[in-house]
Design an enzyme around this catalytic site. Structure first.
Site, PDB file in Angstrom:
ATOM      1  N   ARG A  25       0.852  -1.186   0.000  1.00  0.00           N
ATOM      2  CA  ARG A  25       0.000   0.000   0.000  1.00  0.00           C
ATOM      3  C   ARG A  25       0.886   1.234   0.000  1.00  0.00           C
ATOM      4  O   ARG A  25       1.984   1.232   0.545  1.00  0.00           O
ATOM      5  CB  ARG A  25      -0.911   0.046   1.239  1.00  0.00           C
ATOM      6  CG  ARG A  25      -2.167  -0.802   1.146  1.00  0.00           C
ATOM      7  CD  ARG A  25      -3.165  -0.212   0.157  1.00  0.00           C
ATOM      8  NE  ARG A  25      -4.442  -0.905   0.153  1.00  0.00           N
ATOM      9  CZ  ARG A  25      -4.745  -1.922  -0.641  1.00  0.00           C
ATOM     10  NH1 ARG A  25      -3.830  -2.403  -1.458  1.00  0.00           N
ATOM     11  NH2 ARG A  25      -5.947  -2.470  -0.613  1.00  0.00           N
ATOM     12  N   GLU A  61      -1.988   8.145  -4.178  1.00  0.00           N
ATOM     13  CA  GLU A  61      -2.360   7.727  -5.527  1.00  0.00           C
ATOM     14  C   GLU A  61      -3.837   7.992  -5.801  1.00  0.00           C
ATOM     15  O   GLU A  61      -4.651   7.955  -4.873  1.00  0.00           O
ATOM     16  CB  GLU A  61      -2.031   6.240  -5.740  1.00  0.00           C
ATOM     17  CG  GLU A  61      -2.751   5.280  -4.822  1.00  0.00           C
ATOM     18  CD  GLU A  61      -2.348   3.825  -5.064  1.00  0.00           C
ATOM     19  OE1 GLU A  61      -3.277   3.027  -5.312  1.00  0.00           O
ATOM     20  OE2 GLU A  61      -1.153   3.490  -4.997  1.00  0.00           O
ATOM     21  N   HIS A  74      -0.673   0.497  -9.675  1.00  0.00           N
ATOM     22  CA  HIS A  74      -1.479  -0.316  -8.756  1.00  0.00           C
ATOM     23  C   HIS A  74      -2.198  -1.435  -9.513  1.00  0.00           C
ATOM     24  O   HIS A  74      -3.430  -1.545  -9.478  1.00  0.00           O
ATOM     25  CB  HIS A  74      -2.477   0.568  -8.011  1.00  0.00           C
ATOM     26  CG  HIS A  74      -2.938  -0.045  -6.710  1.00  0.00           C
ATOM     27  ND1 HIS A  74      -3.249   0.714  -5.609  1.00  0.00           N
ATOM     28  CD2 HIS A  74      -3.156  -1.337  -6.336  1.00  0.00           C
ATOM     29  CE1 HIS A  74      -3.641  -0.074  -4.621  1.00  0.00           C
ATOM     30  NE2 HIS A  74      -3.588  -1.331  -5.040  1.00  0.00           N
TER      31      HIS A  74
END
Length: 326
Positions: free
Chosen positions: A235, A264, A282
């Site tokens: 993360r 993000e 991601h």
């Protein structure tokens, strides 16, 4: 019929499954602004999310809400204290993405170690004019030491792959895994500091919590070998991105592979100035099979939590199951 919000576009067949049980409000556009998300869930009984923040304000404004089903393993987008206070169930989608995410972590680590992105850019720019014995010398993966921080399901899947590369595996976790797991993975439990000093390739797969914020910062990067790589498939916020940029720029570590970022989809633009980092948006779980499995599991959780389907009242993956008893 009960009402549910699907906050982001997903597979049409998953939407059709939900429509068998509910009146479905589907957002087919861009990510909803927070105020619009709050407005859209205000009259809903359930919500299907993929990263939207759900906290006190959102829950207080949705008196009928019973469940929020997150299409992800992580749920740091949920304020679980608020969920408990409002007796709203949160669910997630563990297990179905373990192997795919481990595959991607391995790919990202190898791309960083072997300078794949840097050399491809060189080739695409038309700079390759001759073969050279010292062009893009990278680091070996086989026979090296893998350091896994976060030995959960995905961390164990990564460690299992290391056997095929004849790697030594060391790991750090909040607590040691069972001895039989260590034996099966041939993995050694060490302190975080020892891991950072010894590992040739460090991979992060721990959940984001306040305690894990900036688990890797300037001090931790300074412990790593100058030949080492760092891969983050966990993360954003677990790594201090600004400190990592400095370490990469100054060659304090050799390279990094980064799939998740602080803030993000915005991210520190200084990453773009570096050659020794592999950047992806991601996508560690992004195969069609895995994303379908995640979406269907999120739908299973939502359907069951709202008292429908074959598992009515018994969702597969409750995060705070005590609210089901209240």
């Amino acid at each position: 019929m009960k009402k549910v919000l699907v906050a982001r576009p997903t597979f049409p067949d998953v939407i059709e499954r939900l429509k068998q049980y509910f009146e479905v409000d589907v957002n087919l556009g861009d990510v909803l602004a927070q105020d619009e998300f709050a407005r859209r869930i205000a009259d809903k009984d359930g919500a299907f999310t993929a990263g939207e923040w759900v906290g006190e304000k959102e829950l207080a404004g949705a008196p009928n809400l019973k469940v929020v089903s997150n299409m992800a393993v992580g749920y740091n987008n949920f304020d679980m204290k608020a969920f408990d206070a409002h007796k709203v169930l949160g669910t997630n989608t563990p297990n179905v993405l373990n192997e795919t995410t481990a595959d991607f972590g391995w790919a990202l680590m190898m791309a960083a170690a072997r300078r794949v992105t840097e050399s491809e850019h060189y080739l695409r720019a038309g700079k390759w004019q001759k073969w050279s014995f010292d062009a893009f010398l990278g680091a070996d993966v086989h026979g090296s030491t893998l350091g896994v921080i976060g030995m959960g399901r995905i961390g164990q899947a990564l460690a299992r792959r290391a056997g095929g590369f004849d790697m030594r595996v060391i790991y750090h976790n909040r607590s040691r895994v069972a001895p039989e797991i260590e034996a099966r993975l041939n993995a050694e439990y060490v302190s975080k500091e020892d891991l950072l000093k010894r590992a040739d390739h460090v991979v992060l797969v721990l959940p984001y919590t306040k305690e894990n914020h900036h688990t890797i910062g300037a001090a931790e990067l300074a412990l790593m070998k100058p030949t080492a790589t760092l891969t983050n498939i966990a993360r954003g916020g677990i790594v201090d991105d600004a400190a990592l940029i400095v370490a990469l720029r100054d060659k304090r570590i050799a390279a990094a592979g980064i799939d998740v970022f602080e803030g993000e989809p915005d991210f520190n633009p200084d990453f773009m100035l570096l050659d020794n980092v592999v950047l992806t948006p991601h996508i560690a779980s992004a195969t069609e099979g895995t994303r379908r499995a995640m979406a269907n599991l999120a739908a299973d959780n939502l359907i069951a939590a709202l008292g429908e389907g074959p598992r009515a009242g018994n969702p597969p993956n409750p995060i705070n199951p005590d609210v089901l008893k209240k």
